[in-house]
Design a protein around this motif. Structure first.
Motif, PDB file in Angstrom:
ATOM      1  N   ARG A   5       8.321 -22.517  -8.519  1.00 56.01           N
ATOM      2  CA  ARG A   5       7.571 -21.516  -9.276  1.00 56.01           C
ATOM      3  C   ARG A   5       7.997 -20.092  -8.923  1.00 56.01           C
ATOM      4  O   ARG A   5       7.204 -19.154  -8.952  1.00 56.01           O
ATOM      5  N   LEU A   6       9.276 -19.953  -8.608  1.00 58.77           N
ATOM      6  CA  LEU A   6       9.870 -18.651  -8.341  1.00 58.77           C
ATOM      7  C   LEU A   6      11.051 -18.438  -9.290  1.00 58.77           C
ATOM      8  O   LEU A   6      11.693 -19.396  -9.734  1.00 58.77           O
ATOM      9  N   VAL A   7      11.329 -17.183  -9.594  1.00 53.54           N
ATOM     10  CA  VAL A   7      12.487 -16.837 -10.412  1.00 53.54           C
ATOM     11  C   VAL A   7      13.748 -17.122  -9.609  1.00 53.54           C
ATOM     12  O   VAL A   7      13.907 -16.648  -8.480  1.00 53.54           O
TER      13      VAL A   7
ATOM     14  N   THR B 258       1.964 -18.007 -14.909  1.00 52.65           N
ATOM     15  CA  THR B 258       1.384 -19.133 -15.656  1.00 52.65           C
ATOM     16  C   THR B 258       2.417 -19.856 -16.500  1.00 52.65           C
ATOM     17  O   THR B 258       2.148 -20.953 -16.986  1.00 52.65           O
ATOM     18  N   LEU B 259       3.584 -19.255 -16.673  1.00 55.57           N
ATOM     19  CA  LEU B 259       4.595 -19.816 -17.565  1.00 55.57           C
ATOM     20  C   LEU B 259       5.759 -20.462 -16.839  1.00 55.57           C
ATOM     21  O   LEU B 259       6.352 -21.419 -17.338  1.00 55.57           O
ATOM     22  N   ILE B 260       6.104 -19.941 -15.689  1.00 55.95           N
ATOM     23  CA  ILE B 260       7.353 -20.318 -15.046  1.00 55.95           C
ATOM     24  C   ILE B 260       7.407 -21.820 -14.782  1.00 55.95           C
ATOM     25  O   ILE B 260       6.409 -22.440 -14.387  1.00 55.95           O
ATOM     26  N   GLY B 261       8.571 -22.398 -15.002  1.00 52.50           N
ATOM     27  CA  GLY B 261       8.691 -23.846 -14.900  1.00 52.50           C
ATOM     28  C   GLY B 261       9.663 -24.314 -13.832  1.00 52.50           C
ATOM     29  O   GLY B 261      10.020 -25.499 -13.807  1.00 52.50           O
TER      30      GLY B 261
ATOM     31  N   PHE C 225      14.015 -19.213 -15.194  1.00 53.31           N
ATOM     32  CA  PHE C 225      12.564 -19.319 -15.353  1.00 53.31           C
ATOM     33  C   PHE C 225      12.074 -20.740 -15.608  1.00 53.31           C
ATOM     34  O   PHE C 225      10.867 -20.980 -15.621  1.00 53.31           O
ATOM     35  N   GLY C 226      12.986 -21.665 -15.854  1.00 52.37           N
ATOM     36  CA  GLY C 226      12.582 -23.051 -16.008  1.00 52.37           C
ATOM     37  C   GLY C 226      12.363 -23.516 -17.418  1.00 52.37           C
ATOM     38  O   GLY C 226      11.963 -24.663 -17.642  1.00 52.37           O
ATOM     39  N   ALA C 227      12.630 -22.670 -18.431  1.00 51.35           N
ATOM     40  CA  ALA C 227      12.478 -23.075 -19.834  1.00 51.35           C
ATOM     41  C   ALA C 227      13.324 -22.171 -20.703  1.00 51.35           C
ATOM     42  O   ALA C 227      13.339 -20.950 -20.515  1.00 51.35           O
TER      43      ALA C 227
END
Length: 728
Positions: A557-559, A550-553, A148-150
C-alpha cells in the motif's frame, strides 16, 4: 417552424464540453457553449460545431451495407447479423477463438457503449484483441499499474489550484486535456498565471500552450527522460525533496537516489538538448513552489522511453510532496467510482505474446503494431476474421502499409462504423450506429480523469430512426450471434432479450445509485440518473480530494518509486545516445490541430476548409539548408517509407525537428467520404517502423522517428506516392 434547444455534451474529444444544440424542425441550426455547464463554463472549441454537420452528413451510413465486388449495397439488420453470426462461428469452429481479432478505436471510449465493447471482447475469448490505447496511452497505464497497483490510477493534474504548472509533450490549449479532462484549458492556464503562479511548457515546438506560458523550453525529441533525470538528481543532491511525504507514501527511495547519483545536469544536458543551468533551475523552482505539478501526455507517451518518462513525472511529483495533494497530482471521485475497483482488474501482463514471442500482452491485449503480422503470418493462431469498432487503424497505427493488404486477405471482416473509411472499405459488412445526437447517456469514463468532480447528462437531440441501432445494441447483437450451436437454439433468443433490457443507461443508473454520491449511500440527498438529467448544466461535485490511501493497490500500500525493470531500463537509457543514421538527420514529432481529432472530422467541410493542415513544419534554417520554400511540396523519407507533403516554415519549431499531423491519407479507392478525399493529405504513419516500440509497455513509438526532407523530384515524388497508396 418548430425550434428547440437541448443541453448536452460534445463527445468528439475527452473534454466533453457542455453545449446547447438548437434545432429547427429536423436540422441543427446552431451549436454554442453552455454557460451553465459546471465543467466547461461556456467554452466551446470549433470541433463541437461540427456535430450538426456530422449528423447530417450525406456520406454517413444509415443502414448496414454488404460488400458486393468493389462496392457496397444496403442490407437489412437481421440479414446482416445472421450472416455475421454464421461466418464468425464458422471461423471459430475451424480455427479456434483467437482466429477472430478485434480492434477498438478511441471514439468507443467517448460513449458508455464502451461497456458493451468490453463485453464483446470477453465473449470472443480471443487473445487477438487490440485497441488505440496501445498507440496513445499504454505507457501511462503501465506506470500507473506498477507504481499504484492499477492501470486506471493515472493521476489528474489539479490545474485549478496549482501554483506551478509544467507541461511536457502535451498541448492542452488545443486538446483541452487528455487523461486530465480540462475543457477551456486556455483559460485555466491563464488563471494559473493570474493568481500569481507560473506556467512552463517543455516541448520541441512552441505550441499554442507554450504561447500562453511564462517559459518555453525547447527540449530535443526524446530528451524529456534525460531532462527529468537531471532534475531528479538536483532534487536529491540539494536536499530539495519532501522526505516526510516520501517516507509516508513511497517505497524505493534509496534505489531512486542511487539511480540519479550520477545523472547530473551537465551529463544529461547533451541528451536532453537543454542546458544544464535550465535543468537545475527547473528542479529548484518545482521544489520551491507552494504547489506544483508536472503534466505529461502524448508527446512523451509515443517514445521508446514513454514508460520511463511518465514514471519520472510521477516520481518527481511524489518526492516534492505534490502527489495526492491540492495543486499537484490527484485522483477524481467520479459518479461511478471505477478507481476503487481498478486493483481487481487483471492486467494479464505477459500472459501471452504475439506469435513472434516479442510483444507481451498488457491489460489482456496485444499492441496494435503487431496486428498486420498476426493477420498475414500463416500458422496456428493466425487471425482469419476481424471486428473493428470505431477505429481507422490503417491511418492511425504504424504498419508500414501492411495492414491495408492484411485486411484485404481476411476470410471475413465486420466493421461497426458510420463511414466507409480507409480501414472499413475492406469490410464484408459494415454496421453503422446512430449519430451521437441520437443517443442519451451518462458519461462514466472521462469523469474518472476530470479536473473537478461532476455529473453531467447527455440528452438526446433527435429521436433515432425506427430502424436505427445504437452502438451498444449492435455490440449486444454481435455477442448473441457468437453463442455456438446447438446452444443458440435454446439460449440465443433469451440472451438477446436480456441484453435488450440492459442498456448502458440502465447499468449506469444502478452504478450511480451505489456510487459515492448515490442514494444507497446518501439517502434522499443522493444522486439518481433522473436528478442529473434535470440539471442541464450538470451538477458540481466539488474539487478533487486526497484519496490515494483508499485507492492504492500495491501489496504494501505504498507508491512504488523503483520497480526493478524500470531501474534497469533507465540505466540502459542513460548510456544510450540517439544519433542520426544513414543521412536521416531530422527528428519527426506529431502535431495536433484544433479542428482535427480523428479522421471522421476530415469529412466535414468547416473542419478542413482553409489552408492545408497536413504539412511538414520546419525551422527556417532547416528549410533553407535543403532548398525548401514555404508551401512547396517536399518528400519526407524515413527508413520505413516516404510521403509527399507541403512545407510549412516557422521559427516555432526547434532546429533539427519536423512535425506532421496524423490521421490523414484519404485518397484510397473505395472510401465513402467525398470531402475527406478532396483534402487527402498523407499518412504519416508510413514513416514509422512498427517494430520501434516503448521498451516496457510495447506501445508504438512514433515520436522522434529519424527522417530526411528534400525537394520533390520525379523519382522521389513517384516513390512517395507509391508508398502512400500502399498504406491505404
Amino acid at each position: 417552424m418548430e425550434s428547440k434547444t437541448i443541453a448536452r455534451q460534445c463527445s468528439l474529444c475527452e473534454a466533453h464540453c457542455g453545449i446547447l444544440v438548437t434545432v429547427e424542425d429536423t436540422r441543427v441550426t446552431r451549436i454554442e457553449g453552455n454557460p451553465d455547464d459546471v465543467l466547461s463554463r461556456g467554452y466551446l472549441c470549433p470541433k463541437a460545431t461540427a456535430l450538426g454537420a456530422l449528423h447530417h452528413d450525406p456520406d454517413r451510413l444509415r443502414t448496414p451495407v454488404r460488400r458486393v465486388g468493389d462496392t457496397f449495397e444496403p442490407i437489412g439488420w437481421d440479414e446482416a447479423f445472421r450472416e455475421i453470426g454464421q461466418r464468425l462461428r464458422a471461423v471459430r469452429a475451424a480455427h479456434g477463438p483467437s482466429a477472430i481479432g478485434m480492434y477498438m478505436g478511441n471514439p468507443a471510449a467517448h460513449s458508455s457503449s464502451v461497456l458493451y465493447g468490453a463485453a464483446l471482447r470477453v465473449a470472443l475469448l480471443t487473445r487477438n484483441f487490440f485497441s488505440a490505447s496501445s498507440i496513445d496511452q499504454f505507457p501511462q497505464e503501465f506506470v500507473a499499474w506498477r507504481m499504484f497497483g492499477a492501470n486506471v490510477l493515472m493521476p489528474v493534474t489539479d490545474i485549478d489550484r496549482t501554483q506551478r504548472l509544467v507541461v511536457l509533450g502535451a498541448n492542452p490549449a488545443v486538446s483541452n486535456g487528455s487523461i486530465t479532462t480540462m475543457p477551456g484549458a486556455k483559460q485555466r492556464i491563464k488563471d494559473v498565471r493570474k493568481r500569481g503562479g507560473t506556467v512552463v511548457v517543455i516541448d520541441p515546438r512552441r505550441t499554442e500552450t507554450a504561447r500562453l506560458a511564462d517559459e518555453h523550453v525547447a527540449v530535443r525529441p526524446g530528451g524529456d527522460l534525460y531532462l527529468l533525470l537531471g532534475m531528479l538528481h538536483v532534487l536529491v543532491a540539494e536536499g530539495l525533496c519532501d522526505e516526510r511525504a516520501v517516507r509516508a507514501q513511497c517505497a524505493g527511495w534509496d534505489d531512486i537516489t542511487a539511480l540519479v547519483a550520477d545523472t547530473t545536469p551537465e551529463r544529461m544536458a547533451p541528451h536532453a538538448g537543454v542546458d544544464a543551468e535550465t535543468i537545475r533551475r527547473l528542479a529548484r523552482d518545482h521544489a520551491a513552489a507552494p504547489s506544483a505539478v508536472l503534466y505529461a501526455r502524448l508527446g512523451v507517451c509515443l517514445q521508446v522511453t514513454g514508460t520511463l518518462t511518465h514514471w519520472l513525472v510521477n516520481t518527481i511529483n511524489a518526492v516534492t510532496g505534490n502527489l495526492d495533494r491540492p495543486g499537484g497530482q490527484m485522483f477524481a471521485t467520479p459518479l461511478v467510482d471505477a478507481l476503487r475497483f481498478g486493483k481487481y482488474l487483471p492486467m494479464g501482463y505477459g500472459a501471452w505474446t504475439d506469435r513472434s514471442g516479442t510483444h507481451k500482452s498488457f491489460r489482456t491485449e496485444l499492441p496494435a503494431t503487431v496486428l498486420a503480422d498476426e493477420i498475414r503470418t500463416e500458422g496456428p493462431g493466425q487471425i482469419k476474421a476481424m471486428i473493428t469498432y470505431a477505429g481507422n487503424p490503417v491511418l492511425s497505427t504504424p504498419q508500414g502499409g501492411r495492414l491495408d493488404e492484411a485486411l484485404a486477405s481476411l476470410e471475413f471482416y465486420v466493421a461497426v462504423d458510420m463511414y466507409v473509411t480507409e480501414t472499413t472499405r475492406h469490410a464484408d459488412i459494415i454496421l453503422p450506429p446512430v449519430s451521437a445526437l441520437e443517443r442519451e447517456e451518462l458519461d462514466v469514463v472521462f469523469p474518472v480523469f476530470s479536473v473537478r468532480n461532476n455529473a453531467r447528462f447527455d440528452a438526446r437531440v433527435f429521436e433515432p430512426p425506427a430502424d436505427g441501432l445504437e452502438d451498444w445494441q449492435i455490440l449486444a447483437r454481435l455477442i448473441t450471434e457468437l453463442v455456438p450451436l446447438p446452444a443458440r437454439r435454446f439460449t440465443g433468443r433469451a440472451l438477446t432479450g436480456v441484453l435488450d433490457q440492459l442498456s448502458p443507461l440502465r447499468l449506469t443508473a444502478a452504478a450511480v445509485a451505489a456510487g459515492p454520491y448515490g442514494i444507497l449511500r446518501r439517502g434522499r440527498a443522493g444522486l439518481t440518473i433522473d436528478r442529473i438529467r434535470r440539471a442541464p448544466g450538470g451538477i458540481d461535485l466539488g474539487p478533487l480530494q486526497p484519496r490515494l490511501r483508499t485507492l492504492i493497490g500495491t501489496r504494501d500500500r505504498l507508491v512504488q518509486l523503483a520497480p526493478e525493470d524500470f531501474l534497469t531500463a533507465a540505466r540502459q537509457a542513460i548510456d544510450t545516445v540517439d544519433a542520426p543514421t544513414d543521412g536521416y538527420d531530422l527528428q519527426l514529432i506529431g502535431r495536433r490541430h484544433l479542428r482535427s481529432n480523428n479522421s471522421w472530422l476530415h469529412n466535414i467541410e468547416s473542419m478542413v476548409k482553409g489552408r492545408d493542415r497536413c504539412t511538414v513544419l520546419m525551422h527556417p534554417d532547416d528549410a533553407a539548408a535543403r532548398g525548401l520554400v514555404d508551401g512547396a511540396p517536399a518528400t519526407v523519407e524515413s527508413a520505413a517509407g516516404a510521403i509527399v507533403v507541403p512545407v510549412e516554415i516557422s521559427a516555432d519549431i526547434r532546429p533539427g525537428v519536423v512535425a506532421i499531423p496524423h490521421g490523414w491519407g484519404h485518397r484510397e479507392p473505395g472510401v465513402g467520404w467525398n470531402v475527406a478525399a478532396a483534402h487527402g493529405g498523407a499518412n504519416v504513419n508510413l514513416l514509422h517502423d512498427p517494430a520501434r516500440t516503448d521498451v516496457l509497455s510495447g506501445a508504438a513509438a512514433v515520436n522522434s522517428t529519424r527522417v530526411r526532407v528534400h525537394p520533390v523530384t520525379p523519382e522521389s515524388g513517384a516513390a512517395a506516392t507509391v508508398s502512400t497508396a500502399a498504406a491505404g
